[in-house]
Design a protein around this motif. Structure first.
Motif, PDB file in Angstrom:
ATOM      1  N   VAL A  35      16.581  -2.292 -14.007  1.00 49.08           N
ATOM      2  CA  VAL A  35      16.164  -0.906 -13.793  1.00 49.08           C
ATOM      3  C   VAL A  35      17.380   0.015 -13.763  1.00 49.08           C
ATOM      4  N   ARG A  36      18.412  -0.408 -13.058  1.00 53.06           N
ATOM      5  CA  ARG A  36      19.626   0.416 -12.964  1.00 53.06           C
ATOM      6  C   ARG A  36      20.307   0.576 -14.320  1.00 53.06           C
ATOM      7  N   ARG A  37      20.268  -0.470 -15.119  1.00 55.41           N
ATOM      8  CA  ARG A  37      20.983  -0.450 -16.397  1.00 55.41           C
ATOM      9  C   ARG A  37      20.201   0.261 -17.497  1.00 55.41           C
ATOM     10  N   HIS A  38      18.881   0.119 -17.484  1.00 58.38           N
ATOM     11  CA  HIS A  38      18.084   0.586 -18.621  1.00 58.38           C
ATOM     12  C   HIS A  38      17.206   1.801 -18.325  1.00 58.38           C
ATOM     13  N   ARG A  39      17.021   2.159 -17.053  1.00 57.98           N
ATOM     14  CA  ARG A  39      16.251   3.343 -16.676  1.00 57.98           C
ATOM     15  C   ARG A  39      14.871   3.395 -17.347  1.00 57.98           C
ATOM     16  N   PRO A  40      14.041   2.381 -17.130  1.00 61.77           N
ATOM     17  CA  PRO A  40      12.712   2.393 -17.756  1.00 61.77           C
ATOM     18  C   PRO A  40      11.771   3.371 -17.052  1.00 61.77           C
ATOM     19  N   GLU A  41      10.696   3.725 -17.733  1.00 63.59           N
ATOM     20  CA  GLU A  41       9.647   4.524 -17.080  1.00 63.59           C
ATOM     21  C   GLU A  41       8.733   3.656 -16.226  1.00 63.59           C
ATOM     22  N   VAL A  42       8.536   2.389 -16.659  1.00 65.88           N
ATOM     23  CA  VAL A  42       7.587   1.495 -15.992  1.00 65.88           C
ATOM     24  C   VAL A  42       8.239   0.136 -15.747  1.00 65.88           C
ATOM     25  N   LEU A  43       7.963  -0.425 -14.573  1.00 70.39           N
ATOM     26  CA  LEU A  43       8.377  -1.790 -14.231  1.00 70.39           C
ATOM     27  C   LEU A  43       7.130  -2.609 -13.950  1.00 70.39           C
ATOM     28  N   LEU A  44       6.974  -3.726 -14.667  1.00 67.54           N
ATOM     29  CA  LEU A  44       5.903  -4.679 -14.379  1.00 67.54           C
ATOM     30  C   LEU A  44       6.532  -5.829 -13.608  1.00 67.54           C
ATOM     31  N   LEU A  45       6.091  -6.021 -12.367  1.00 68.92           N
ATOM     32  CA  LEU A  45       6.827  -6.859 -11.417  1.00 68.92           C
ATOM     33  C   LEU A  45       5.949  -7.940 -10.799  1.00 68.92           C
ATOM     34  N   ASP A  46       6.331  -9.183 -11.013  1.00 70.23           N
ATOM     35  CA  ASP A  46       5.700 -10.287 -10.292  1.00 70.23           C
ATOM     36  C   ASP A  46       6.234 -10.269  -8.860  1.00 70.23           C
ATOM     37  N   VAL A  47       5.430 -10.708  -7.910  1.00 71.08           N
ATOM     38  CA  VAL A  47       5.869 -10.711  -6.513  1.00 71.08           C
ATOM     39  C   VAL A  47       6.472 -12.055  -6.133  1.00 71.08           C
ATOM     40  N   GLN A  48       5.806 -13.128  -6.512  1.00 70.06           N
ATOM     41  CA  GLN A  48       6.219 -14.454  -6.074  1.00 70.06           C
ATOM     42  C   GLN A  48       7.224 -15.050  -7.052  1.00 70.06           C
ATOM     43  N   MET A  49       8.498 -14.691  -6.846  1.00 68.75           N
ATOM     44  CA  MET A  49       9.584 -15.193  -7.677  1.00 68.75           C
ATOM     45  C   MET A  49      10.651 -15.818  -6.779  1.00 68.75           C
ATOM     46  N   PRO A  50      11.427 -16.752  -7.313  1.00 66.39           N
ATOM     47  CA  PRO A  50      12.480 -17.385  -6.497  1.00 66.39           C
ATOM     48  C   PRO A  50      13.609 -16.403  -6.213  1.00 66.39           C
ATOM     49  N   GLY A  51      14.403 -16.717  -5.182  1.00 67.83           N
ATOM     50  CA  GLY A  51      15.501 -15.831  -4.815  1.00 67.83           C
ATOM     51  C   GLY A  51      14.950 -14.545  -4.230  1.00 67.83           C
ATOM     52  N   MET A  52      15.414 -13.412  -4.731  1.00 69.87           N
ATOM     53  CA  MET A  52      14.860 -12.131  -4.299  1.00 69.87           C
ATOM     54  C   MET A  52      13.470 -11.975  -4.924  1.00 69.87           C
ATOM     55  N   ASP A  53      12.435 -11.892  -4.077  1.00 65.47           N
ATOM     56  CA  ASP A  53      11.090 -11.778  -4.627  1.00 65.47           C
ATOM     57  C   ASP A  53      10.760 -10.321  -4.959  1.00 65.47           C
ATOM     58  N   GLY A  54       9.539 -10.100  -5.426  1.00 66.64           N
ATOM     59  CA  GLY A  54       9.145  -8.772  -5.844  1.00 66.64           C
ATOM     60  C   GLY A  54       9.113  -7.754  -4.726  1.00 66.64           C
ATOM     61  N   LEU A  55       8.702  -8.169  -3.538  1.00 63.84           N
ATOM     62  CA  LEU A  55       8.661  -7.240  -2.410  1.00 63.84           C
ATOM     63  C   LEU A  55      10.068  -6.775  -2.036  1.00 63.84           C
ATOM     64  N   ALA A  56      11.012  -7.693  -2.023  1.00 60.65           N
ATOM     65  CA  ALA A  56      12.395  -7.315  -1.719  1.00 60.65           C
ATOM     66  C   ALA A  56      12.924  -6.350  -2.778  1.00 60.65           C
ATOM     67  N   ALA A  57      12.560  -6.597  -4.034  1.00 58.50           N
ATOM     68  CA  ALA A  57      12.965  -5.686  -5.101  1.00 58.50           C
ATOM     69  C   ALA A  57      12.348  -4.309  -4.899  1.00 58.50           C
ATOM     70  N   LEU A  58      11.069  -4.269  -4.508  1.00 61.59           N
ATOM     71  CA  LEU A  58      10.401  -2.986  -4.255  1.00 61.59           C
ATOM     72  C   LEU A  58      11.089  -2.216  -3.135  1.00 61.59           C
ATOM     73  N   ARG A  59      11.549  -2.931  -2.105  1.00 60.04           N
ATOM     74  CA  ARG A  59      12.253  -2.258  -0.999  1.00 60.04           C
ATOM     75  C   ARG A  59      13.518  -1.573  -1.512  1.00 60.04           C
ATOM     76  N   VAL A  60      14.255  -2.263  -2.365  1.00 57.60           N
ATOM     77  CA  VAL A  60      15.470  -1.665  -2.930  1.00 57.60           C
ATOM     78  C   VAL A  60      15.104  -0.477  -3.811  1.00 57.60           C
ATOM     79  N   LEU A  61      14.113  -0.647  -4.662  1.00 57.30           N
ATOM     80  CA  LEU A  61      13.715   0.408  -5.594  1.00 57.30           C
ATOM     81  C   LEU A  61      13.184   1.633  -4.867  1.00 57.30           C
ATOM     82  N   SER A  62      12.557   1.424  -3.705  1.00 59.63           N
ATOM     83  CA  SER A  62      11.986   2.557  -2.962  1.00 59.63           C
ATOM     84  C   SER A  62      13.067   3.501  -2.448  1.00 59.63           C
ATOM     85  N   THR A  63      14.317   3.046  -2.423  1.00 59.92           N
ATOM     86  CA  THR A  63      15.421   3.904  -1.978  1.00 59.92           C
ATOM     87  C   THR A  63      16.091   4.635  -3.149  1.00 59.92           C
ATOM     88  N   MET A  64      15.658   4.335  -4.354  1.00 62.46           N
ATOM     89  CA  MET A  64      16.254   4.940  -5.544  1.00 62.46           C
ATOM     90  C   MET A  64      15.452   6.174  -5.954  1.00 62.46           C
TER      91      MET A  64
END
Length: 221
Positions: A46-75
């Motif tokens: 997202v930071r590199r490509h600046r898309p209009e839409v992100l399609l995000l799975d939640v249950q992923m290894p490492g940083m999951d989708g919810l953790a990613a959403l928390r970061v994105l919510s501050t952007m």
């Protein structure tokens, strides 16, 4: 020629990710600019490509989708995000709503629906697969969709209820404006007022609230 909607796909299943990418790009109206296998990769893409839409799975290894959403919510310039899910809904749905997800799509949705969902999200709409709605409503009611919110809907003006009904159908602001014969700026004002009156954070929550109230009442008035 209309510019293609830029999309980032984040899912740890390579076959699914590839299939979605091919499907979306085949529409000719969507460009998949990056793929990611976990939440950290999604945030970086997202930071590199600046898309209009992100399609995000939640249950992923490492940083999951919810953790990613928390970061994105501050952007401040974060993309509109739709959660990719299966029928195995879990408590993460409510958390994703609170973190700003604007859509919930089943991974086995029809190709035409997925394409339309991405285009609607890019245009400012909210997207909720009807099959997910049917599963979410009992859960959200059980979690306490408060009576005062149902009363808030009942107290809306006729025009506010019209806007809410169209919003709940997933229509973007421009489409609502055209349907009601008002300006897009006026629609934005109505939507802002509706979210405040209903005590919700985004369009998906407003849509679920209306669906829940109407279901309890036996249908829309």
């Amino acid at each position: 020629m209309e510019r293609a909607v830029r999309v980032v796909l984040a899912d740890d299943e390579p076959l699914l990710r590839h299939g979605l990418g091919v499907l979306l790009q085949a529409s000719g109206r969507i460009q998949v600019v990056a793929e990611a296998v976990d939440g950290a990769g999604a945030v970086d893409a997202v930071r590199r490509h600046r898309p209009e839409v992100l399609l995000l799975d939640v249950q992923m290894p490492g940083m999951d989708g919810l953790a990613a959403l928390r970061v994105l919510s501050t952007m401040p310039d974060a993309p509109v995000t739709a959660v990719l899910t299966t029928f195995d809904l879990d408590d993460y749905i409510a958390q994703a709503l609170e973190l700003g997800a604007q859509g919930f799509l089943l991974k086995d949705a029809e190709p035409e629906m997925l394409v339309r969902a991405v285009l609607d999200l890019a245009a400012g709409g909210a997207v909720l697969d009807p099959r997910i709605t049917a599963r979410l409503l009992p859960r959200l009611r059980g979690a306490g969709v408060a009576l005062h919110r149902a009363q808030a809907i009942a107290s809306l003006s006729g025009r506010e209820r019209q806007v809410l009904g169209l919003l709940a159908d997933g229509r973007p602001n421009a489409n609502i404006a055209q349907a009601l014969g008002i300006t897009e700026a006026t629609v934005k004002s109505y939507v802002s007022t509706l979210l405040t009156k209903l005590g919700v954070h985004n369009r998906v929550q407003a849509a679920l609230l209306l669906h829940g109230v109407d279901t309890a009442a036996g249908g829309r008035p």
